[in-house]
Structures are given as structure tokens and as C-alpha cells.
Design an enzyme around this catalytic site. Structure first.
Site, mmCIF file in Angstrom:
data_model
loop_
_atom_site.group_PDB
_atom_site.id
_atom_site.type_symbol
_atom_site.label_atom_id
_atom_site.label_comp_id
_atom_site.label_asym_id
_atom_site.label_seq_id
_atom_site.Cartn_x
_atom_site.Cartn_y
_atom_site.Cartn_z
ATOM 1 N N ALA A 107 1.055 -1.116 0.168
ATOM 2 C CA ALA A 107 0.195 0.078 0.043
ATOM 3 C C ALA A 107 0.992 1.240 -0.300
ATOM 4 O O ALA A 107 0.323 2.110 -0.511
ATOM 5 C CB ALA A 107 -0.892 0.174 1.347
ATOM 6 N N GLU A 108 2.210 1.336 0.695
ATOM 7 C CA GLU A 108 2.773 2.362 0.790
ATOM 8 C C GLU A 108 3.596 2.676 -0.635
ATOM 9 O O GLU A 108 3.669 3.900 -0.985
ATOM 10 C CB GLU A 108 3.774 2.478 2.149
ATOM 11 C CG GLU A 108 2.923 2.393 3.392
ATOM 12 C CD GLU A 108 2.580 4.090 3.644
ATOM 13 O OE1 GLU A 108 3.101 4.826 2.907
ATOM 14 O OE2 GLU A 108 1.957 3.917 4.638
ATOM 15 N N SER A 109 4.560 1.702 -0.920
ATOM 16 C CA SER A 109 5.512 2.085 -1.971
ATOM 17 C C SER A 109 5.399 1.112 -3.289
ATOM 18 O O SER A 109 6.016 1.156 -4.224
ATOM 19 C CB SER A 109 6.737 2.045 -1.699
ATOM 20 O OG SER A 109 7.061 0.674 -1.173
ATOM 21 N N TYR A 125 -6.941 4.143 2.873
ATOM 22 C CA TYR A 125 -5.745 3.522 3.031
ATOM 23 C C TYR A 125 -5.974 2.137 4.040
ATOM 24 O O TYR A 125 -5.373 1.154 3.874
ATOM 25 C CB TYR A 125 -4.839 4.601 3.680
ATOM 26 C CG TYR A 125 -3.466 3.652 4.084
ATOM 27 C CD1 TYR A 125 -2.448 3.622 3.389
ATOM 28 C CD2 TYR A 125 -3.334 3.646 5.402
ATOM 29 C CE1 TYR A 125 -1.302 3.206 3.609
ATOM 30 C CE2 TYR A 125 -2.241 3.030 5.771
ATOM 31 C CZ TYR A 125 -1.149 2.908 4.887
ATOM 32 O OH TYR A 125 0.205 2.304 5.502
#
Length: 393
Positions: free
Chosen positions: A269-271, A355
């Protein structure tokens, strides 16, 4: 006939006496009339003539024989009478003049006295007016002086009051400044204490971590090589992760105790497994660590994949411990910050729900796959057991 003549003389004498002019009109220059001599002559005339000359009565019954005597007598009478009348008239005129002069002098004196009185009265009135004016002027001056002094006193009082107000303001300002300085000192002291406390806690945490690490090393040494290999094999089976950065994720999961599936879902999800990813806010790496977070959890190089994953795993362990295993709140705090979650009343903010759902969805998918694989393994193991039993029989 004789009577007629006598009366004619008398009338002429009286008219002459009545029209005789004044010898001298000035009473001061005229001589004094000798009244005693006139009185003696009048007395002699009275002795000669049986009747008084004022009455002028004669005996008509005189004979003709005595005519000459009578004529002489009448002549004498007339002369004496005229002289007496003249003298009497002079005396009377002198007395009248003297009386008039006395009256005039008296009038003049009285007029002078009246004038003097009036002058005195006028002067006294002027003096009184002057005194009154002076008194009023003095009163006015005293009033003006009192007014001036009162004004001066009021000005002094006003100056004193303003000075007192200014002093009070300055005193208040000074006290406020002192209070502010005290508050500033207190605040700085509190900050210094907090820093010292944080430093002390960090030192304690580091010491605990060192002790734990040393204890772990000692335990490993005590266990020996065989037991260490068994423990390592077991842990590697439990924490086995396939795909990109599997070894780093497994090592971070082993050391922190965080589920590797959750770590993998967060990295996705982040990168999206991009080690060079960088956000506009300044977050770097696979787990998108901020500089403060990296310093907080001992990450020296954020661009290193292993260090980045280790720092993110430590942060996730801290958040899960803080929120008592609540994964939704932990993911919200990881994305938005702990302060935002606290200000939102301990609930997930609306702008981080997407998110959080994304991370948990990925986590649940991987957990379902693992369950399926574990079920298949169990079934295959059961089949193997059955077959082995049949063979034994």
C-alpha cells in the site's frame, strides 16, 4: 394856614428822608453812627416842644400874637426834626445794613458750613467708595488668589494621580514581564526536563534492548548449535515469505513479532515494493518512513531496504501495542499520525479509511491463501497417514 404850611414841611421832610441816598453801601468802610448823641438831641427836642416830633401835633389854638414865636418854634422843630429823622434814618439804615450784613455773613457762614459739610460728605463718600472699591478689589484678588491656588492644587493632584496611574501601569507591566519571564523559565525548564526524561527513557530503552540482545545471544550460546538449528528451522517455516524482499520481511517479522503478511500488505500500500519511492511530505523507502520516525526507531539509512523494513516493523509493533492489537487504529496512526487519531476522539479519520481498508484487504487475502494451503497440507498429511496405516496392516 399855619397847619397847611406845617404839614407841607412835614411831607417835604419825610420825602427827603425817605429818598436820601446811602453814604456808603459798603458796611465795612462806613463809619459807626453815634446813637447816644442822637438820643440826647431827641430828648432836648422833647423838652422844648411839649409834643414828640413823631406825632407832629401842635396846638392850633395859638393866637396871632404868638405867631412869631410859633414860627420860630416850628422852624426849630422842623430843623431838629429833620436832623433827628435823618440821624434816626441813618441809624436805622446802619442797623439794617449791619443786620443784612450779619444775615449775609450768617448765610455765607452757613453756606460755607453746608458746603464744608457737603464737601466732607462728598470726600467721605469718595473715601468710602475708594475703601469699598479697595475692599472689593481685595476680595476679588483674594478670590482670584484662592482660585489660582485651588487650580494649582488641582493640577498638582491631577499630576499626582496621573503619576500614580503611570507608576501602577509600569508596576503592572513590570510584574507582567516578571510573570512572563517566570512562565518562560518554567516552560524552558519543563522542556529541558522532558528532553532529559526522553533522553533517559531512550537510554533505558536502549539499555533494555542491549540487555535483551545480550540475553538472546547468551541463550543461543547456551542452547548450542543443534537446538539453535532446530529453532531456526521452526522459525523459518513460520516466517517464510516468498516474493520480493521476502528475507528482509521475514527477518523483521522474527525480530519484532509482527505478522509478515501485515508487513507485506503495508509495503504494497505504501510504495508498491519500490525501494526508491519518495513522497511530497518527505517519506522515503518501502515503508515510507519520515525522518523523525526513522530517528525514533534507530534507522540510520532509510534508503536501505532492510533497515527501512525493520524501522517500519518496529513502528507497527509500537502502534499495535499502544492500541491493544486494534489493526484499524494502528494503520490509521501509521498513515495519518498518532495526534490526528487522538484529536479525532480515538477513531479512524475519514481521509485515511481508504488506506486502512486497502491494507487490511491485502492482509486478509494473504491470510486466506495461507489457510487454504494449510488445509491442503493437512489433507495430504491425512492421506499419507491413512496410506501408511493400510500398509502396516
Amino acid at each position: 394856614m399855619v397847619k397847611i404850611v406845617i404839614w407841607a414841611f412835614v411831607i417835604i421832610a419825610l420825602s427827603a428822608c425817605s429818598h436820601t441816598p446811602y453814604v456808603n453801601q459798603n458796611p465795612v468802610v462806613s463809619k459807626k453812627v453815634d446813637l447816644t448823641a442822637i438820643d440826647q438831641k431827641v430828648a432836648k427836642l422833647d423838652k422844648i416842644v411839649p409834643n414828640k416830633p413823631a406825632s407832629l401835633k401842635t396846638d392850633v389854638s395859638l393866637s396871632s400874637k404868638n405867631f412869631e414865636t410859633q414860627k420860630f418854634i416850628t422852624k426849630l422843630e422842623s430843623d431838629e426834626l429833620t436832623e433827628a429823622k435823618r440821624k434816626w434814618n441813618e441809624r436805622h439804615i446802619a442797623v439794617e445794613r449791619e443786620r443784612e450784613q450779619r444775615k449775609k455773613a450768617e448765610k455765607k457762614r452757613r453756606l460755607e458750613i453746608a458746603r464744608n459739610k457737603a464737601e466732607k460728605k462728598r470726600r467721605l463718600e469718595i473715601a468710602r467708595n475708594k475703601a469699598e472699591k479697595k475692599r472689593r478689589l481685595k476680595i476679588a484678588r483674594n478670590k482670584a488668589e484662592k482660585k489660582r491656588r485651588l487650580e494649582i492644587a488641582r493640577n498638582k493632584a491631577e499630576k499626582k494621580r496621573r503619576l500614580k496611574i503611570a507608576r501602577n501601569k509600569a508596576e503592572k507591566k513590570r510584574r507582567l514581564k516578571i510573570a512572563r519571564n517566570k512562565a518562560e523559565k518554567k516552560r524552558r525548564l519543563k522542556i529541558a526536563r522532558n528532553k532529559a526524561k526522553k533522553k533517559r527513557r531512550l537510554k533505558i530503552a536502549r539499555n533494555k534492548a542491549k540487555k535483551k540482545r545480550r540475553l538472546k545471544i547468551a541463550r543461543k550460546k547456551r542452547l548450542g548449535k543443534k537446538r539453535y538449528k532446530i529453532a531456526r528451522s521452526r522459525s523459518s517455516k513460520y516466517y517464510k515469505v516468498n516474493g520480493l524482499y521476502g528475507k528482509q520481511i521475514a527477518r523483521a517479522a522474527r525480530r519484532t513479532g509482527v505478522d509478515p503478511r501485515l508487513l507485506r500488505s503495508v509495503i504494497k500500500a505504501e510504495s508498491n515494493f519500490n525501494a526508491r519511492a519518495r513522497s511530497s511530505a518527505g517519506a522515503v523507502g518501502l515503508m515510507q518512513l519520515m525522518p523523525a520516525t526513522a530517528r525514533r526507531f534507530g534507522v540510520k539509512n532509510r534508503r536501505n531496504a532492510g533497515s527501512n523494513i525493520m524501522g517500519g516493523a518496529r513502528y507497527l509493533r509500537y502502534l499495535l501495542k499502544r492500541y491493544r492489537g486494534n489493526k484499524r487504529l494502528a494503520m490509521a496512526a501509521y498513515n495519518a499520525g498518532e495526534g490526528r487519531v487522538r484529536r479525532n476522539g480515538g477513531k479512524v479519520p475519514s481521509y485515511t479509511k481508504r488506506y486502512v481498508n486497502k491494507v487490511l484487504r491485502g492482509y486478509h487475502r494473504s491470510s486466506k491463501k495461507k489457510r487454504r494451503s494449510s488445509k491442503k497440507k493437512r489433507r495430504s498429511s491425512k492421506k499419507k497417514r491413512r496410506s501408511s496405516k493400510k500398509k502396516r496392516k
